[in-house]
Design a protein around this motif. Sequence first.
Motif, PDB file in Angstrom:
ATOM      1  N   GLN A 169     -19.831-109.725  49.561  1.00 47.83           N
ATOM      2  CA  GLN A 169     -20.140-108.478  50.283  1.00 47.83           C
ATOM      3  C   GLN A 169     -18.938-108.005  51.089  1.00 47.83           C
ATOM      4  OE1 GLN A 169     -23.744-109.546  52.379  1.00 47.83           O
ATOM      5  NE2 GLN A 169     -25.047-108.682  50.791  1.00 47.83           N
ATOM      6  N   HIS A 170     -18.152-108.958  51.595  1.00 40.89           N
ATOM      7  CA  HIS A 170     -16.995-108.542  52.393  1.00 40.89           C
ATOM      8  C   HIS A 170     -15.795-108.126  51.525  1.00 40.89           C
ATOM      9  CE1 HIS A 170     -14.422-108.176  55.851  1.00 40.89           C
ATOM     10  NE2 HIS A 170     -13.513-108.880  55.199  1.00 40.89           N
ATOM     11  N   ILE A 171     -15.540-108.866  50.460  1.00 39.04           N
ATOM     12  CA  ILE A 171     -14.283-108.600  49.737  1.00 39.04           C
ATOM     13  C   ILE A 171     -14.409-107.571  48.615  1.00 39.04           C
ATOM     14  CG2 ILE A 171     -13.155-110.796  50.292  1.00 39.04           C
ATOM     15  CD1 ILE A 171     -13.892-111.804  47.554  1.00 39.04           C
ATOM     16  N   LYS A 172     -15.650-107.132  48.332  1.00 36.35           N
ATOM     17  CA  LYS A 172     -15.784-106.183  47.210  1.00 36.35           C
ATOM     18  C   LYS A 172     -15.041-104.872  47.486  1.00 36.35           C
ATOM     19  CE  LYS A 172     -20.341-104.458  48.460  1.00 36.35           C
ATOM     20  NZ  LYS A 172     -21.764-104.496  48.181  1.00 36.35           N
ATOM     21  N   LYS A 173     -14.772-104.580  48.755  1.00 38.18           N
ATOM     22  CA  LYS A 173     -14.013-103.347  49.058  1.00 38.18           C
ATOM     23  C   LYS A 173     -12.565-103.417  48.542  1.00 38.18           C
ATOM     24  CE  LYS A 173     -13.067-104.642  53.900  1.00 38.18           C
ATOM     25  NZ  LYS A 173     -14.153-105.340  54.530  1.00 38.18           N
ATOM     26  N   PHE A 174     -12.123-104.629  48.212  1.00 41.70           N
ATOM     27  CA  PHE A 174     -10.763-104.770  47.687  1.00 41.70           C
ATOM     28  C   PHE A 174     -10.720-104.686  46.157  1.00 41.70           C
ATOM     29  CE2 PHE A 174     -10.789-107.100  51.756  1.00 41.70           C
ATOM     30  CZ  PHE A 174      -9.844-106.349  52.441  1.00 41.70           C
ATOM     31  N   LEU A 175     -11.880-104.398  45.551  1.00 42.16           N
ATOM     32  CA  LEU A 175     -11.924-104.286  44.084  1.00 42.16           C
ATOM     33  C   LEU A 175     -11.606-102.843  43.685  1.00 42.16           C
ATOM     34  CD1 LEU A 175     -12.710-106.090  41.611  1.00 42.16           C
ATOM     35  CD2 LEU A 175     -15.027-105.199  41.822  1.00 42.16           C
ATOM     36  N   LYS A 176     -10.735-102.708  42.674  1.00 38.31           N
ATOM     37  CA  LYS A 176     -10.409-101.364  42.155  1.00 38.31           C
ATOM     38  C   LYS A 176     -11.654-100.703  41.580  1.00 38.31           C
ATOM     39  CE  LYS A 176      -5.698-101.731  40.561  1.00 38.31           C
ATOM     40  NZ  LYS A 176      -4.865-102.247  39.487  1.00 38.31           N
ATOM     41  N   THR A 177     -11.690 -99.381  41.543  1.00 35.70           N
ATOM     42  CA  THR A 177     -12.747 -98.697  40.798  1.00 35.70           C
ATOM     43  C   THR A 177     -12.612 -99.217  39.359  1.00 35.70           C
ATOM     44  OG1 THR A 177     -12.037 -96.842  42.086  1.00 35.70           O
ATOM     45  CG2 THR A 177     -13.667 -96.359  40.361  1.00 35.70           C
ATOM     46  N   ASN A 178     -13.724 -99.546  38.758  1.00 39.35           N
ATOM     47  CA  ASN A 178     -13.731-100.172  37.415  1.00 39.35           C
ATOM     48  C   ASN A 178     -13.145-101.581  37.387  1.00 39.35           C
ATOM     49  OD1 ASN A 178     -14.851 -97.886  36.307  1.00 39.35           O
ATOM     50  ND2 ASN A 178     -12.834 -96.967  35.963  1.00 39.35           N
ATOM     51  N   GLY A 179     -12.912-102.159  38.557  1.00 40.59           N
ATOM     52  CA  GLY A 179     -12.463-103.556  38.591  1.00 40.59           C
ATOM     53  C   GLY A 179     -13.616-104.468  38.204  1.00 40.59           C
TER      54      GLY A 179
END
Length: 313
Positions: free
Chosen positions: A178-188
Amino acid sequence: MNHSPTNLIEIFLNSEKADGAILQNIFDHYQRVTMSVKAINENDQHFKTTDAEACFLDFQRTWVLGQALKSFLRTKAKKPSKILHMLEAGSGTGIMAIFAAILNPNIQIICLEINPLSCQKSQTFIQALKLSNRIKVFNLDATKLDAEQLPEAKDFDLIFSETLSGGLFFEPQLQITQHIKKFLKTNGFLIPQKIELFLHLEDPWQKEPLTQKIKYAEIDFLNYEKNTITADINLGILRSGSPNIVVITSELTLTENFKITTDPKFTNFLNKAIILIPKSQQKIFQINDIVNLQMQYQAGANTSSCQIILRKL
Ligand SMILES: C[S@@+](CC[C@H](N)C(=O)[O-])C[C@H]1O[C@@H](n2cnc3c(N)ncnc32)[C@H](O)[C@@H]1O
């Protein structure tokens, strides 16, 4: 024939099934090169370095996770010449990041590891394999990661985290994703993608479960926003008896082709979670009775803190 550790890793990942003897060889190399790392007091660590090492040696687990990485790196990462950025949260011995680096020469990996001893040992292992230019390990808490703490890439093609055990008890997978998903690219891409949780009731005096297995939760790690897991389900009693435990099993989807299900052959990973039914709620039920079970727990909590209410309808 004497294989290098990198060769052994390639052989392990290209084998049709998990080969514990090859993995043991790779682990022996890890032990040899990390022997000189000075012990650090780990008393405040929930997850000791020896626990991470036991995960490494859980050859079924390590092999399936390696296959999931391989399937992503061979199929999803379509442009092989493009630099891929991967973040691993909870990297333990570093073995998964090492797999990824060996599978794809164009991958750059950042690992986050909360335990300083695991962090140092994995750095030493990575250095011995000459992969330090592509894998960087930071002694950080993944649930508190701040963009400024990331050296270069701030968004990732792949986020990988294996910090879970059966039923999503004991370990912080949900809080971490939940915390690190903001660091995933769109379509990552995220590995694992989701977990499905099932339960049934058992009576210790009977070999067979008292109820069928019912799915009570499906948690898609990218979209699940709560930190609690709840169930409110009706179960049909299949044979009379007095249930005293709720047994939870899991099915983890790593990628669309790779799933792992609770299975006694896996030593620890995705183990059965067992919740004791409070004595005051233990009653004899008869065949065809319908019972209602309400259950609530915090993701990552101890099974003993799970609240349940079981009653006949
Ligand atoms: C089950 S081990 C898995 C290690 C490695 N990913 C593997 O598959 O072999 C989980 C690791 O996550 C680390 N960990 C747990 N909570 C963490 C957190 N909040 N931030 C970073 N690492 C964490 C533990 O110290 C442990 O080394």
